[in-house]
Motif scaffolding. Structure first.
Motif, short mmCIF file in Angstrom:
data_model
loop_
_atom_site.label_atom_id
_atom_site.label_comp_id
_atom_site.label_asym_id
_atom_site.label_seq_id
_atom_site.Cartn_x
_atom_site.Cartn_y
_atom_site.Cartn_z
N THR A 77 -22.56 16.80 -26.27
CA THR A 77 -23.74 16.95 -25.42
C THR A 77 -24.68 15.78 -25.67
O THR A 77 -24.34 14.83 -26.37
N GLY A 78 -25.85 15.88 -25.07
CA GLY A 78 -26.83 14.81 -25.25
C GLY A 78 -27.66 14.63 -24.01
O GLY A 78 -27.76 15.51 -23.15
N SER A 79 -28.28 13.46 -23.93
CA SER A 79 -29.10 13.10 -22.79
C SER A 79 -30.24 14.09 -22.62
O SER A 79 -30.78 14.63 -23.59
N LEU A 80 -30.60 14.39 -21.39
CA LEU A 80 -31.80 15.18 -21.12
C LEU A 80 -31.64 16.65 -21.49
O LEU A 80 -32.64 17.34 -21.72
N ALA A 81 -30.41 17.14 -21.56
CA ALA A 81 -30.19 18.55 -21.90
C ALA A 81 -30.76 18.89 -23.27
O ALA A 81 -31.12 20.04 -23.53
N LEU A 82 -30.87 17.91 -24.14
CA LEU A 82 -31.36 18.15 -25.50
C LEU A 82 -32.88 18.03 -25.63
O LEU A 82 -33.42 18.34 -26.69
N VAL A 83 -33.54 17.58 -24.58
CA VAL A 83 -34.99 17.37 -24.69
C VAL A 83 -35.80 18.02 -23.58
O VAL A 83 -37.02 18.14 -23.70
N ARG A 84 -35.18 18.44 -22.51
CA ARG A 84 -35.91 19.05 -21.39
C ARG A 84 -36.04 20.55 -21.62
O ARG A 84 -35.04 21.26 -21.77
N GLU A 85 -37.26 21.02 -21.62
CA GLU A 85 -37.51 22.45 -21.77
C GLU A 85 -37.42 23.13 -20.39
O GLU A 85 -37.60 22.48 -19.37
N GLN A 96 -27.44 -8.30 -12.40
CA GLN A 96 -26.33 -8.15 -13.34
C GLN A 96 -25.65 -6.79 -13.24
O GLN A 96 -24.76 -6.47 -14.03
N GLY A 97 -26.09 -5.98 -12.27
CA GLY A 97 -25.50 -4.66 -12.11
C GLY A 97 -26.10 -3.61 -13.02
O GLY A 97 -25.61 -2.48 -13.06
N GLN A 98 -27.17 -3.95 -13.75
CA GLN A 98 -27.85 -2.97 -14.60
C GLN A 98 -28.72 -2.08 -13.72
O GLN A 98 -29.41 -2.55 -12.82
N ALA A 99 -28.70 -0.78 -14.01
CA ALA A 99 -29.41 0.18 -13.18
C ALA A 99 -30.72 0.62 -13.82
O ALA A 99 -30.76 0.91 -15.01
N ALA A 100 -31.78 0.66 -13.01
CA ALA A 100 -33.04 1.28 -13.41
C ALA A 100 -33.22 2.53 -12.55
O ALA A 100 -33.04 2.48 -11.33
N PHE A 101 -33.55 3.66 -13.19
CA PHE A 101 -33.57 4.93 -12.49
C PHE A 101 -34.99 5.46 -12.33
O PHE A 101 -35.83 5.29 -13.20
N SER A 102 -35.24 6.13 -11.22
CA SER A 102 -36.40 7.00 -11.08
C SER A 102 -35.86 8.41 -10.83
O SER A 102 -34.87 8.59 -10.12
N PHE A 103 -36.50 9.42 -11.44
CA PHE A 103 -35.94 10.76 -11.45
C PHE A 103 -36.79 11.76 -10.66
O PHE A 103 -38.02 11.67 -10.65
N HIS A 104 -36.10 12.71 -10.06
CA HIS A 104 -36.71 13.85 -9.40
C HIS A 104 -36.10 15.09 -10.06
O HIS A 104 -35.02 15.55 -9.67
N ALA A 105 -36.78 15.57 -11.10
CA ALA A 105 -36.15 16.52 -12.01
C ALA A 105 -37.03 17.70 -12.40
O ALA A 105 -36.69 18.44 -13.32
N GLN A 106 -38.12 17.91 -11.70
CA GLN A 106 -39.03 18.99 -12.07
C GLN A 106 -38.45 20.34 -11.67
O GLN A 106 -38.10 20.56 -10.51
N ASN A 107 -38.31 21.24 -12.64
CA ASN A 107 -37.84 22.61 -12.40
C ASN A 107 -36.47 22.67 -11.74
O ASN A 107 -36.19 23.59 -10.95
N THR A 108 -35.61 21.72 -12.06
CA THR A 108 -34.27 21.71 -11.48
C THR A 108 -33.30 22.52 -12.34
O THR A 108 -33.62 22.97 -13.44
N ALA A 109 -32.09 22.71 -11.82
CA ALA A 109 -31.13 23.64 -12.42
C ALA A 109 -30.73 23.28 -13.84
O ALA A 109 -30.50 24.16 -14.67
N ASP A 110 -30.64 21.99 -14.14
CA ASP A 110 -30.01 21.54 -15.38
C ASP A 110 -30.72 21.99 -16.64
O ASP A 110 -30.09 22.04 -17.71
N TRP A 111 -32.00 22.28 -16.58
CA TRP A 111 -32.77 22.49 -17.81
C TRP A 111 -33.09 23.96 -18.08
O TRP A 111 -33.83 24.25 -19.01
#
Length: 320
Positions: A132-140, A97-112
């Motif tokens: 704002t929102g998404s991971l920026a509000l929860v990733r330390e 149906q075009g719905q996306a399931a994601f796997s993330f590679h986000a350890q110690n990356t720039a965004d957080w």
């Protein structure tokens, strides 16, 4: 009326989509710039709202892709941080149906890695709304810095938050623990029905809206995919149907909806404070516009929101 600036804060993620490879033991990935806040900033700029993106952009190959994409869409990157850390990568797998399931590679990356110093120098004098929102509000370690920035920004701008829950990266309990605080900061809370189920399992949308109104959010909008959207303004509610479209995938649709909603409200001078002039008819009109923006995003591959000219063409074709 000239449109006032909307400032978006958050991540820019490399969305990698699997494609057929030349050999059976290979996997080809097509990489597109994504990430909920970045998608929202791009959609706002393409719709004609002056959009500034507060991001930490890596100097790696993905970061250069992000910067080119954002600038080509007209996003202001004058306050973006040139980060030493690598970019965040998300690998998307689409279902039938075009719905996306994601796997993330986000350890110690720039965004957080936000610091107080990086955000303290941001001038909000021309900003009507901070989103704002998404991971920026929860990733330390940056999440608390972002929350403090919102608290300061609320004295001069409307605040919009999209939780955009990512349970593969952050347990939903972390979002639940912070949600009441976000509602106390937010004038607009936009989330999907999937987010609702993760945040308040088994709770009817109307009851959830009332909980979040009590916590402080004036306007709550829950997007429901093909069922459209429900909006609640201080407990007064409306339902807006979706716009039929040929769905290629749904990546970025919610972000485009948020951009359409904020663009429409901003174009009518309704952003810039606590939404005291906002009425339910204004909300309904903004949501009808937003579902059109989301529908056009679903009609193309990846997080590729429409330009203002494409909205005008759709309106002409529909006789609007």
């Amino acid at each position: 009326m000239s449109l006032r600036q909307i400032t978006v804060l958050g991540e820019c993620v490399a969305d990698a989509f699997a494609e057929p490879a030349s050999a059976s033991n290979e996997l080809a990935l097509r990489v597109l710039p994504g990430g909920g806040p970045a998608n929202t900033a791009v959609a706002l700029a393409r719709l004609g709202t002056p959009a500034r993106f507060l991001a930490r952009l890596s100097g790696d190959v993905f970061g250069r892709l992000f910067r080119a994409h954002l600038e080509a869409s007209g996003v202001d990157l004058s306050c973006a941080v040139q980060a030493a850390e690598p970019s965040t990568l998300a690998v998307a797998e689409l279902d039938s149906q075009g719905q996306a399931a994601f796997s993330f590679h986000a350890q110690n990356t720039a965004d957080w890695q936000w610091t107080d110093e990086e955000l303290a120098r941001v001038d909000l004098s021309e900003t009507a709304c901070v989103h704002t929102g998404s991971l920026a509000l929860v990733r330390e370690p940056g999440a608390a810095v972002v929350e403090d920035f919102l608290a300061t920004a609320a004295s001069r701008a409307s605040i919009s938050i999209d939780p955009n829950v990512r349970p593969l990266l952050v347990h939903p309990e972390i979002y639940r623990a912070r949600l009441a605080h976000w509602c106390a900061l937010a004038d607009v809370l936009r989330l999907s029905e999937d987010d609702l189920e993760l945040l308040l399992p088994g709770t009817p949308p109307e009851q959830a809206c009332d909980i979040w109104h009590t916590a402080g959010a004036r306007l709550v909008v829950i997007t429901r995919g093909a069922e459209g959207a429900m909006a609640s303004l201080d407990g007064e509610r409306i339902q807006v149907p979706a716009v039929p479209t040929n769905v290629v995938d749904t990546v970025g649709a919610g972000d485009s909806f948020t951009a359409g909603l904020l663009h429409h409200l901003g174009a009518r001078g309704l952003l810039g404070g606590r939404l005291t002039e906002l009425r339910l008819d204004d909300v309904a009109e903004a949501c009808r516009f937003a579902v059109r923006v989301a529908a056009l995003t679903c009609s193309v591959a990846g997080p590729n929101p429409p330009w203002q000219s494409q909205l005008a063409q759709l309106a002409t074709a529909d006789g609007v």
